[in-house]
Design a protein around this motif. Structure first.
Motif, PDB file in Angstrom:
ATOM      1  N   ASP A  64      49.178  26.543  21.004  1.00 46.65           N
ATOM      2  CA  ASP A  64      47.805  26.149  21.287  1.00 46.65           C
ATOM      3  C   ASP A  64      47.029  27.318  21.881  1.00 46.65           C
ATOM      4  O   ASP A  64      45.876  27.588  21.507  1.00 46.65           O
ATOM      5  CB  ASP A  64      47.803  24.961  22.250  1.00 46.65           C
ATOM      6  N   THR A  65      47.660  28.038  22.803  1.00 50.06           N
ATOM      7  CA  THR A  65      47.013  29.211  23.407  1.00 50.06           C
ATOM      8  C   THR A  65      46.798  30.312  22.375  1.00 50.06           C
ATOM      9  O   THR A  65      45.764  30.988  22.361  1.00 50.06           O
ATOM     10  CB  THR A  65      47.882  29.753  24.553  1.00 50.06           C
ATOM     11  N   LEU A  66      47.775  30.486  21.483  1.00 44.80           N
ATOM     12  CA  LEU A  66      47.664  31.516  20.459  1.00 44.80           C
ATOM     13  C   LEU A  66      46.451  31.276  19.562  1.00 44.80           C
ATOM     14  O   LEU A  66      45.660  32.197  19.301  1.00 44.80           O
ATOM     15  CB  LEU A  66      48.949  31.536  19.618  1.00 44.80           C
ATOM     16  N   ILE A  67      46.288  30.050  19.124  1.00 43.26           N
ATOM     17  CA  ILE A  67      45.190  29.787  18.193  1.00 43.26           C
ATOM     18  C   ILE A  67      43.848  29.839  18.901  1.00 43.26           C
ATOM     19  O   ILE A  67      42.854  30.333  18.352  1.00 43.26           O
ATOM     20  CB  ILE A  67      45.411  28.423  17.494  1.00 43.26           C
ATOM     21  N   LYS A  68      43.766  29.371  20.137  1.00 46.25           N
ATOM     22  CA  LYS A  68      42.490  29.410  20.859  1.00 46.25           C
ATOM     23  C   LYS A  68      42.106  30.842  21.227  1.00 46.25           C
ATOM     24  O   LYS A  68      40.927  31.204  21.187  1.00 46.25           O
ATOM     25  CB  LYS A  68      42.563  28.528  22.098  1.00 46.25           C
ATOM     26  N   THR A  69      43.099  31.673  21.540  1.00 51.41           N
ATOM     27  CA  THR A  69      42.806  33.079  21.833  1.00 51.41           C
ATOM     28  C   THR A  69      42.266  33.793  20.605  1.00 51.41           C
ATOM     29  O   THR A  69      41.317  34.577  20.677  1.00 51.41           O
ATOM     30  CB  THR A  69      44.074  33.789  22.343  1.00 51.41           C
ATOM     31  N   THR A  70      42.875  33.504  19.458  1.00 51.46           N
ATOM     32  CA  THR A  70      42.408  34.123  18.211  1.00 51.46           C
ATOM     33  C   THR A  70      40.977  33.701  17.890  1.00 51.46           C
ATOM     34  O   THR A  70      40.141  34.534  17.500  1.00 51.46           O
ATOM     35  CB  THR A  70      43.342  33.730  17.061  1.00 51.46           C
ATOM     36  N   VAL A  71      40.682  32.426  18.081  1.00 49.55           N
ATOM     37  CA  VAL A  71      39.332  31.938  17.800  1.00 49.55           C
ATOM     38  C   VAL A  71      38.315  32.609  18.708  1.00 49.55           C
ATOM     39  O   VAL A  71      37.233  33.030  18.258  1.00 49.55           O
ATOM     40  CB  VAL A  71      39.287  30.398  17.942  1.00 49.55           C
ATOM     41  N   GLU A  72      38.637  32.734  19.981  1.00 51.35           N
ATOM     42  CA  GLU A  72      37.697  33.359  20.922  1.00 51.35           C
ATOM     43  C   GLU A  72      37.459  34.823  20.574  1.00 51.35           C
ATOM     44  O   GLU A  72      36.327  35.323  20.662  1.00 51.35           O
ATOM     45  CB  GLU A  72      38.239  33.236  22.347  1.00 51.35           C
ATOM     46  N   ARG A  73      38.500  35.517  20.159  1.00 53.77           N
ATOM     47  CA  ARG A  73      38.335  36.927  19.780  1.00 53.77           C
ATOM     48  C   ARG A  73      37.433  37.065  18.553  1.00 53.77           C
ATOM     49  O   ARG A  73      36.580  37.962  18.498  1.00 53.77           O
ATOM     50  CB  ARG A  73      39.707  37.557  19.499  1.00 53.77           C
ATOM     51  N   ILE A  74      37.632  36.201  17.581  1.00 57.43           N
ATOM     52  CA  ILE A  74      36.800  36.261  16.375  1.00 57.43           C
ATOM     53  C   ILE A  74      35.346  35.974  16.719  1.00 57.43           C
ATOM     54  O   ILE A  74      34.426  36.662  16.254  1.00 57.43           O
ATOM     55  CB  ILE A  74      37.333  35.264  15.324  1.00 57.43           C
ATOM     56  N   LYS A  75      35.115  34.964  17.531  1.00 55.14           N
ATOM     57  CA  LYS A  75      33.743  34.633  17.922  1.00 55.14           C
ATOM     58  C   LYS A  75      33.081  35.786  18.656  1.00 55.14           C
ATOM     59  O   LYS A  75      31.919  36.133  18.383  1.00 55.14           O
ATOM     60  CB  LYS A  75      33.740  33.381  18.794  1.00 55.14           C
ATOM     61  N   ASP A  76      33.801  36.392  19.573  1.00 55.99           N
ATOM     62  CA  ASP A  76      33.216  37.492  20.358  1.00 55.99           C
ATOM     63  C   ASP A  76      32.876  38.677  19.472  1.00 55.99           C
ATOM     64  O   ASP A  76      31.790  39.269  19.593  1.00 55.99           O
ATOM     65  CB  ASP A  76      34.191  37.911  21.457  1.00 55.99           C
ATOM     66  N   GLU A  77      33.792  39.055  18.589  1.00 52.83           N
ATOM     67  CA  GLU A  77      33.568  40.234  17.755  1.00 52.83           C
ATOM     68  C   GLU A  77      32.418  40.026  16.772  1.00 52.83           C
ATOM     69  O   GLU A  77      31.532  40.870  16.636  1.00 52.83           O
ATOM     70  CB  GLU A  77      34.847  40.586  16.986  1.00 52.83           C
ATOM     71  N   LEU A  78      32.408  38.893  16.074  1.00 56.09           N
ATOM     72  CA  LEU A  78      31.379  38.664  15.063  1.00 56.09           C
ATOM     73  C   LEU A  78      30.032  38.335  15.685  1.00 56.09           C
ATOM     74  O   LEU A  78      28.979  38.691  15.129  1.00 56.09           O
ATOM     75  CB  LEU A  78      31.821  37.532  14.126  1.00 56.09           C
ATOM     76  N   SER A  79      30.035  37.663  16.821  1.00 61.12           N
ATOM     77  CA  SER A  79      28.762  37.362  17.479  1.00 61.12           C
ATOM     78  C   SER A  79      28.116  38.615  18.023  1.00 61.12           C
ATOM     79  O   SER A  79      26.890  38.788  17.966  1.00 61.12           O
ATOM     80  CB  SER A  79      28.979  36.349  18.604  1.00 61.12           C
ATOM     81  N   SER A  80      28.923  39.538  18.534  1.00 58.50           N
ATOM     82  CA  SER A  80      28.368  40.778  19.079  1.00 58.50           C
ATOM     83  C   SER A  80      27.807  41.678  17.986  1.00 58.50           C
ATOM     84  O   SER A  80      26.870  42.448  18.214  1.00 58.50           O
ATOM     85  CB  SER A  80      29.448  41.524  19.864  1.00 58.50           C
ATOM     86  N   ASN A  81      28.377  41.585  16.774  1.00 56.30           N
ATOM     87  CA  ASN A  81      27.887  42.406  15.660  1.00 56.30           C
ATOM     88  C   ASN A  81      26.602  41.863  15.060  1.00 56.30           C
ATOM     89  O   ASN A  81      25.980  42.509  14.228  1.00 56.30           O
ATOM     90  CB  ASN A  81      28.952  42.498  14.571  1.00 56.30           C
ATOM     91  N   ASN A  82      26.231  40.638  15.445  1.00 56.17           N
ATOM     92  CA  ASN A  82      25.010  40.047  14.923  1.00 56.17           C
ATOM     93  C   ASN A  82      23.965  39.935  16.024  1.00 56.17           C
ATOM     94  O   ASN A  82      23.211  39.020  16.095  1.00 56.17           O
ATOM     95  CB  ASN A  82      25.308  38.669  14.322  1.00 56.17           C
TER      96      ASN A  82
END
Length: 711
Positions: free
Chosen positions: A693-711
């Motif tokens: 559960d922690t693995l998948i939530k950490t991955t989701v947060e990283r994706i959101k942070d990276e793509l949101s910052s690029n936009n």
């Protein structure tokens, strides 16, 4: 005295006489000064010839450009050459006769030569027939018997076609059971192989069968009874007429939507008036979903028909849409070894890659028929009314029209017409589902187009220039593609909320938006033995799907979201399997200082089309990869696949009125698998659930942070 009488006794050289003379010999007409001369004074055997000068001959060769000069042109030539116009006239007349004779002699010579060749060919064939031997016994063959055999074969094929048509008519009007001639000879259908002469991909038919092998299928549906079969045939024949009209007719049956003028919607009132009866009225609580689309795909039309009529290939080619399918009963296998007239009762379950949208189960008949113009039509229609079944999804006449093209490609027109209960769809996916894009014709065609490209690349007899890295042999390339295909199939079958899968939901997950499931894997050579834990979740990003796809598939961006690749990865091999540069299979090496992980690689396949994208990967050990690269069997390589499914969050309407998919936000599903315990009958601990559960939530947060910052 007239000119006709004056030259009545003049002997002009013709045909054979002219042939014996030179073209410079010409009959000389009497002078105009002798018009009053009595023609009887001229002896009958007197001939006067005039030898032309070289200059005159050169000028008279005007014949080469104009063999029929006018009176004015003859007068002009006569004045210029000091000749009488009649002399000019006779010269041209004789020249035409001479050329005609030469052409006839040339044609006669060619015909004589051709006649000799035909006589020689006739003699050779006669000798061959005289010396013909029987293929069965080796003795002399009877030519008359051979001719009768061919006539019987042709007559047999004609009678088979008549039997099918009469059987169909009988079932419609008299209620008799439909019996196909093929049911008498064999309970097994004909071998509709991609290795047929009409197929384009016959050299690698074995590989296609391996890549599209069967999976676990739902079996709760039972076959039709004897009294139901005639009704099913009647429904299928009527549905065939409906689907052809729906595919070809425009307004007022299909009208532009108010929100997106470039997107068509079905006029339900017009449909009801145009196709009375059909599969009955729409049940209460169900809404209509109807769409159609056309596209040219790079596959022979017979191969497309083969994929649609073979349930295992159909469910695997469309694995992102069809989670499970099976043939309940075959009513007809077709005519003369083809799918023309084939009819089968089927059960299928449709999905989109997310646990938040329930799957759709249907029970229907599929009917395939070749039309008089060579077009093939494949149609489905639900059989729910046959047994008063209450279903959340019913297929009105749906299917496709397939036109073969001269370049070996096919033009496919797809129509989807469903009545569904989508009340259980999560709010995150309601816009996409309500737009008709989730299960509509555009998604079916986009998947077919992508899979046709994938199969064409997989069966190539050469290594394309786009392929780079460690894969240098054709056998190694095919084995690697086969391994990647199995990984994709496993990912698609496990990521959706299928009602018949073998996974068990666990209620101990710390978050409601993460679905955690487990299963015990034993005696499966393609999966590691032990308890496997899987977690999946879906979320939305205000980023276009193509941008999300490029971010997730790139080895350069992987350390930004993959916690196991923090030190970076390197691409060791690259296999292109589509026209889009992002459609490829890659072999990645993780730059890891941990010695225990140094023998692990990552197999990744990225796939992108106009309606969705996938980035799927699995860790593999170096020893197994070496076996595959050497052309070994990849079925025994254990895989635990993880990955991402990316869908558009809905259609985007631009100011110009053009509908575009994939330019708005993205709906992303993340799924991970981990091996918890390799011992049999292992128990799932709370700590294991918390870890995944922690693995998948950490991955989701990283994706959101990276793509949101690029936009």
């Amino acid at each position: 005295m007239s000119h006709n009488n004056m030259f009545e006794n003049l002997d002009i050289p013709r045909d054979d006489e002219q042939d014996r003379k030179s073209e410079t010999d010409i009959a000389e007409a009497p002078s105009r000064d002798n018009d009053n001369q009595d023609p009887n004074d001229i002896p009958n055997n007197r001939r006067r010839y005039h030898r032309h000068t070289i200059e005159q001959i050169h000028e008279i060769r005007f014949y080469n450009t104009n063999p029929h000069p006018s009176n004015m042109q003859r007068d002009e030539l006569g004045r210029r050459l000091n000749l009488d116009p009649l002399q000019i006239k006779f010269w041209f007349q004789n020249k035409r006769t001479q050329m005609k004779a030469q052409h006839e002699r040339s044609n006669n010579s060619e015909l004589r030569n051709l006649n000799k060749q035909l006589q020689a060919e006739h003699k050779r064939l006669t000798e061959a027939l005289t010396n013909a031997t029987c293929l069965n016994c080796g003795g002399p063959a009877d030519i008359r018997e051979m001719s009768i055999k061919h006539e019987l074969i042709a007559e047999n094929a004609c009678l088979r076609d008549k039997i099918d048509r009469i059987s169909e008519m009988t079932s419609n009007y008299y209620g008799k059971q439909v019996v196909s001639y093929t049911d008498i000879s064999s309970s097994q259908g004909p071998s509709h192989s991609l290795d047929s002469p009409a197929a384009n991909y016959n050299r690698n038919q074995g590989m296609v069968r391996e890549m599209l092998e069967a999976s676990d299928l739902p079996r709760h549906m039972v076959g039709p009874t004897a009294s139901e079969r005639p009704i099913i045939v009647k429904l299928a024949v009527a549905a065939m007429e409906v689907i052809i009209k729906m595919a070809m007719v425009g307004a007022p049956l299909w009208v532009p939507t108010s929100d997106a003028p470039s997107l068509e919607t079905l006029n339900e009132d017009m449909y009801t008036r145009s196709f009375l009866g059909g599969s009955g009225p729409k049940p209460p609580g169900l809404k209509c979903e109807a769409s159609r689309a056309s596209k040219v795909v790079m596959m022979n039309h017979m191969n497309v028909v083969e994929i649609l009529m073979n349930v295992n290939r159909w469910s695997n080619v469309f694995c992102g849409i069809v989670s499970r399918a099976r043939t309940v009963e075959v009513l007809s296998t077709g005519v003369a070894g083809t799918y023309n007239g084939a009819m089968q009762v089927m059960a299928a379950e449709y999905q989109i890659p997310t646990p938040l949208v329930p799957t759709r189960e249907t029970y229907f008949v599929r009917y395939c028929k070749q039309q008089n113009d060579g077009m093939w039509v494949v149609v489905d229609v639900s059989l729910d009314d046959l047994r008063s079944m209450r279903s959340r999804c019913r297929r009105r006449p749906s299917g496709c029209l397939i036109h073969g093209m001269l370049n070996g490609y096919s033009k496919v027109t797809w129509v989807e017409h469903l009545e569904v209960d989508d009340g259980a769809v999560d709010d995150l996916y309601k816009v996409l589902v309500n737009s008709g894009l989730a299960f509509g014709a555009k998604r079916w065609l986009a998947t077919l187009e992508r899979q046709c490209e994938r199969l064409a690349r997989a069966m190539a007899s050469y290594i394309p220039v786009e392929d780079v890295g460690a894969i240098t042999t054709l056998e190694g390339r095919r084995s690697m593609l086969k391994l990647a295909a199995r990984m994709v199939l496993s990912f698609c079958s496990g990521v959706a909320a299928s009602t018949t899968n073998t996974w068990t939901s666990l209620t101990s997950s710390e978050s409601d938006d993460v679905q955690v499931m487990s299963r015990m894997s034993m005696d499966d050579p393609g999966k590691p033995p032990g308890m496997v834990l899987s977690a999946a979740t879906s979320f939305r990003l205000p980023v276009p799907p193509n941008q999300v796809f490029e971010f997730l598939r790139s080895e350069h961006h992987r350390p930004k979201w993959d916690i196991f690749s923090a030190n970076g990865v390197q691409e060791m091999a690259h296999i292109a399997n589509g026209r889009d540069p992002g459609n490829c299979v890659s072999l990645l090496r993780v730059d890891n200082t941990n010695s225990s992980q140094s023998d692990m690689l990552i197999l990744q396949e990225s796939s992108n089309d106009s309606m969705g994208s996938y980035v799927i990967y699995a860790p593999v050990d170096v020893a197994s990869v070496n076996v595959v690269l050497n052309g070994g069997n990849p079925d025994y390589v254990a895989l635990l696949q993880s990955g991402f499914a990316i869908l558009p969050d809905g259609p985007i309407q631009h100011e110009a009125g053009v509908l575009e998919v994939g330019s708005g936000g993205s709906l992303i599903t993340v799924a991970f698998q981990i091996l918890v315990d390799s011992t049999p009958n292992a128990n799932i601990s709370i700590g294991s659930v918390a870890t995944v559960d922690t693995l998948i939530k950490t991955t989701v947060e990283r994706i959101k942070d990276e793509l949101s910052s690029n936009n």
